[in-house]
Enzyme design. Structure first.
Site, mmCIF file in Angstrom:
data_model
loop_
_atom_site.group_PDB
_atom_site.id
_atom_site.type_symbol
_atom_site.label_atom_id
_atom_site.label_comp_id
_atom_site.label_asym_id
_atom_site.label_seq_id
_atom_site.Cartn_x
_atom_site.Cartn_y
_atom_site.Cartn_z
ATOM 1 N N LEU A 44 17.072 -44.109 -1.233
ATOM 2 C CA LEU A 44 16.957 -45.486 -0.757
ATOM 3 C C LEU A 44 16.449 -45.456 0.676
ATOM 4 C CD1 LEU A 44 20.352 -46.856 -2.118
ATOM 5 C CD2 LEU A 44 18.069 -47.337 -3.040
ATOM 6 N N SER A 45 16.050 -46.623 1.188
ATOM 7 C CA SER A 45 15.540 -46.616 2.557
ATOM 8 C C SER A 45 16.608 -46.165 3.546
ATOM 9 C CB SER A 45 14.997 -47.995 2.939
ATOM 10 O OG SER A 45 16.004 -48.977 2.898
ATOM 11 N N GLU A 46 17.872 -46.461 3.265
ATOM 12 C CA GLU A 46 18.953 -45.988 4.144
ATOM 13 C C GLU A 46 20.194 -45.646 3.324
ATOM 14 O OE1 GLU A 46 18.634 -45.543 7.358
ATOM 15 O OE2 GLU A 46 16.890 -46.796 7.859
ATOM 16 N N THR A 47 20.871 -44.585 3.738
ATOM 17 C CA THR A 47 22.212 -44.262 3.254
ATOM 18 C C THR A 47 23.122 -44.190 4.468
ATOM 19 O OG1 THR A 47 21.380 -43.038 1.338
ATOM 20 C CG2 THR A 47 23.638 -42.584 2.032
#
Length: 271
Positions: free
Chosen positions: A47-50
């Site tokens: 994902l774009s951020e974790t």
């Protein structure tokens, strides 16, 4: 040796509708993890951020870190919103205080149930557009351009919202443009039914297009507030998934207000 279970959840941020907004994975830690392991988890989640959040210390501060599939970042709005949403959903009382690479961040619930994040405003300076950037974005011309500090973003202002919506960047070419130490670019314009709209691109950080980017609004909100003469603005990021952000400029801080919805829960098995 048996694998170590790590609980996580996924929430869509800056929306109250599942499968809209910006998805973030949130790993609920019992103790700190090695940075390379967190990076590997972020690659796995894709994902774009974790986000990785630790239990509160004696002063009530929770350490919070954010990783894209390519690197650790200094500030992430949607993954902070997702983290706060999940903690509140599990009965944690606010305000929530997070210790981050961008200093202490505070998240509180509004009376209507939205969450308000208190972030640092990011100063920008007018600057010539980097060579090749407009061409890679597919923009014929820009009204203005500005940049934040190294490690932050560029912003490009265009004539209207439809221009932002119609962009079809060449990501291979875009990722080779030299941003002089910045890791992404917002393209923005005045909105029709909101104050301003934007889209955000960061192939330099392993993200072609981010659906809704809270940290970019730490630059966009002061810029638009200065030009529109109002501290509180309604913004929309018009990616394919889309999301809504209310921005409030308060001195050298920006309050980002939005909602989130949980869409998945599970367990990772760490080696």
């Amino acid at each position: 040796m048996s694998p170590t279970p790590l609980p996580f959840a996924q929430a869509d941020a800056f929306t109250d509708t599942p499968f809209a907004g910006n998805p973030a994975a949130v790993c609920l830690l019992e103790h700190a993890l090695d940075a390379q392991l967190m990076q590997n988890v972020a690659i796995e989640m894709n994902l774009s951020e974790t986000a990785f959040v630790e239990p509160p210390d004696a002063e009530g501060l929770r350490r919070l870190r954010w990783f894209t599939p390519g690197l650790e970042v200094d500030l992430c709005g949607h993954a902070t919103l997702a983290t706060a949403h999940l903690l509140f959903e599990r009965g944690t009382r606010g305000p929530l205080r997070f210790s981050t690479r961008s200093g202490e961040l505070v998240v509180e619930q509004e009376p209507d149930g939205r969450l308000r994040m208190d972030f640092p405003a990011v100063p920008v300076e007018d600057a010539p557009v980097p060579p090749g950037l407009l061409e890679a974005l597919g923009i014929g011309s820009a009204l203005e351009a500005a940049r934040g500090p190294a490690g932050q973003y560029w912003m490009v202002v265009v004539d209207r919202a439809d221009t932002v919506r119609a962009l079809t960047p060449d990501y291979g070419t875009l990722g080779r443009v030299d941003l002089d130490g910045r890791i992404g670019v917002s393209v923005t314009a005045a909105g029709n039914d909101v104050d301003f709209v934007s889209r955000f691109f960061a192939p330099w950080a392993g993200i072609d297009e981010d659906p809704v980017t809270g940290s970019a609004h730490c630059m966009l909100a002061p810029w638009w507030s200065d030009r529109l003469g109002r501290a509180t603005l309604q913004a929309r990021q018009i990616s394919a998934r889309g999301g809504d952000v209310e921005t409030r400029v308060v001195g050298d801080r920006v309050h980002l207000v939005g909602r989130a919805v949980t869409v998945a829960e599970g367990t990772l098995l760490l080696p």
